[in-house]
Design a protein around this motif. Sequence first.
Motif, PDB file in Angstrom:
ATOM      1  N   LEU A   1      -5.021  -0.733  -5.013  1.00 33.57           N
ATOM      2  CA  LEU A   1      -4.206  -0.083  -3.994  1.00 33.57           C
ATOM      3  C   LEU A   1      -2.759  -0.582  -4.039  1.00 33.57           C
ATOM      4  CD1 LEU A   1      -4.144   1.882  -1.628  1.00 33.57           C
ATOM      5  CD2 LEU A   1      -4.925   0.027  -0.133  1.00 33.57           C
ATOM      6  N   GLN A   2      -2.579  -1.876  -4.231  1.00 35.13           N
ATOM      7  CA  GLN A   2      -1.224  -2.429  -4.324  1.00 35.13           C
ATOM      8  C   GLN A   2      -0.500  -1.909  -5.560  1.00 35.13           C
ATOM      9  OE1 GLN A   2      -2.286  -6.574  -4.250  1.00 35.13           O
ATOM     10  NE2 GLN A   2      -1.847  -6.792  -2.061  1.00 35.13           N
TER      11      GLN A   2
ATOM     12  N   ALA B   1       0.577   1.664  -4.920  1.00 36.22           N
ATOM     13  CA  ALA B   1       1.673   1.776  -3.959  1.00 36.22           C
ATOM     14  C   ALA B   1       3.011   1.450  -4.605  1.00 36.22           C
ATOM     15  CB  ALA B   1       1.414   0.854  -2.759  1.00 36.22           C
TER      16      ALA B   1
ATOM     17  N   GLU C   1      -3.044  -5.029   3.034  1.00 37.84           N
ATOM     18  CA  GLU C   1      -2.740  -5.497   1.680  1.00 37.84           C
ATOM     19  C   GLU C   1      -1.246  -5.472   1.362  1.00 37.84           C
ATOM     20  OE1 GLU C   1      -5.062  -3.785  -1.463  1.00 37.84           O
ATOM     21  OE2 GLU C   1      -6.888  -3.724  -0.269  1.00 37.84           O
TER      22      GLU C   1
ATOM     23  N   MET D   1      -2.454   1.164   2.419  1.00 36.94           N
ATOM     24  CA  MET D   1      -2.292  -0.255   2.108  1.00 36.94           C
ATOM     25  C   MET D   1      -1.991  -1.054   3.380  1.00 36.94           C
ATOM     26  SD  MET D   1       0.019  -2.090  -0.857  1.00 36.94           S
ATOM     27  CE  MET D   1       1.608  -1.664  -0.147  1.00 36.94           C
TER      28      MET D   1
ATOM     29  N   TRP E   1       0.922   4.015   0.830  1.00 36.33           N
ATOM     30  CA  TRP E   1       1.491   2.893   1.571  1.00 36.33           C
ATOM     31  C   TRP E   1       0.858   2.768   2.954  1.00 36.33           C
ATOM     32  CZ3 TRP E   1       4.868  -1.078   0.528  1.00 36.33           C
ATOM     33  CH2 TRP E   1       5.403  -1.098  -0.761  1.00 36.33           C
TER      34      TRP E   1
END
Length: 304
Positions: A37-38, A41, A208, A203, A200
């Motif tokens: 996920l990071q 993003a 995160e 996240m 985002w």
Amino acid sequence: MSEKSQSRAMLLGLSAVLLWSTVATAFKLSLQVMTPLQLLAWSGLFSTLVLAACVSWQKRWPELLQQWRKRPGLYLLLGTLNPALYYLVLFKAYDLLPAQQAQALNYTWALTLSLLAVPLLKQKLQRLDLLAMTLGYFGALVIATRGQLLALQFDSTLGVALALGSTLIWALYWILNARAESSPAVSLLLCFLCGTPLVWGLMLWQGEVQWPGTQGILGALWVGVFEMGLTFMLWLGALRAATHVSRVSNLIFLSPFLSLVFIYLLLHEPIAPATFIGLGLIVTAVVVQQRARRSEPAPTPEQD
């Protein structure tokens, strides 16, 4: 209008293929310090900036605003599919699988596209299509099992499912994207303007949001620029400059094999013989499929 130049087209095409061949390695290096996920993003953010620069250079902002007012629902759907859902699923597959398996399995998306075209576009499968799918998905099975077909043991069953599932999302995206009437750069930027804020937001919801460090930022920058952004423009430029488009299009078959070279050299991941065999079957399947598409009869005036 730019002049046609086959030599320029080949240079642009080779540059795009070389850059695309690095991204599987970039995925794995980035995922050492970031969650899927990071990575999505940050790379999505960088890609959005690159695409915005391309649209500015082409002076297409009026077109972008016009297309958004005309079909906001379509672009929201497309942005949810790509980049949000597609890359989240793909990055998770890379997180669970060796890079050589994930990139090879993802290459079957062209076969998935033909399958989806049957119910969604009312297209019929020819015998060559069926042969291509048999070869391609058998090749995927060879790769996923490392050649141990009878044992049917996978490094990660979930990873294999996600890698193949990502091809379904990608194929669906391209089928729906055909309805967009904007230029490729405008369409892609609209997708990222819709999809990146969703990522985002997710996240933030997952807790995160954090600075990923130098390795993470550099990896996300590389992925955002060369997987999602600039390389697409290089490839499009190559196709537009070509006097023989098929010669440029065939360069894409180099990418999965070049990718294995980077995986071996930079990730120090031993390449299993089954990967070469399975990838050869998948590439052969895609070539057969392209031959089937070229052999389709031209529609007559009576056909829809």
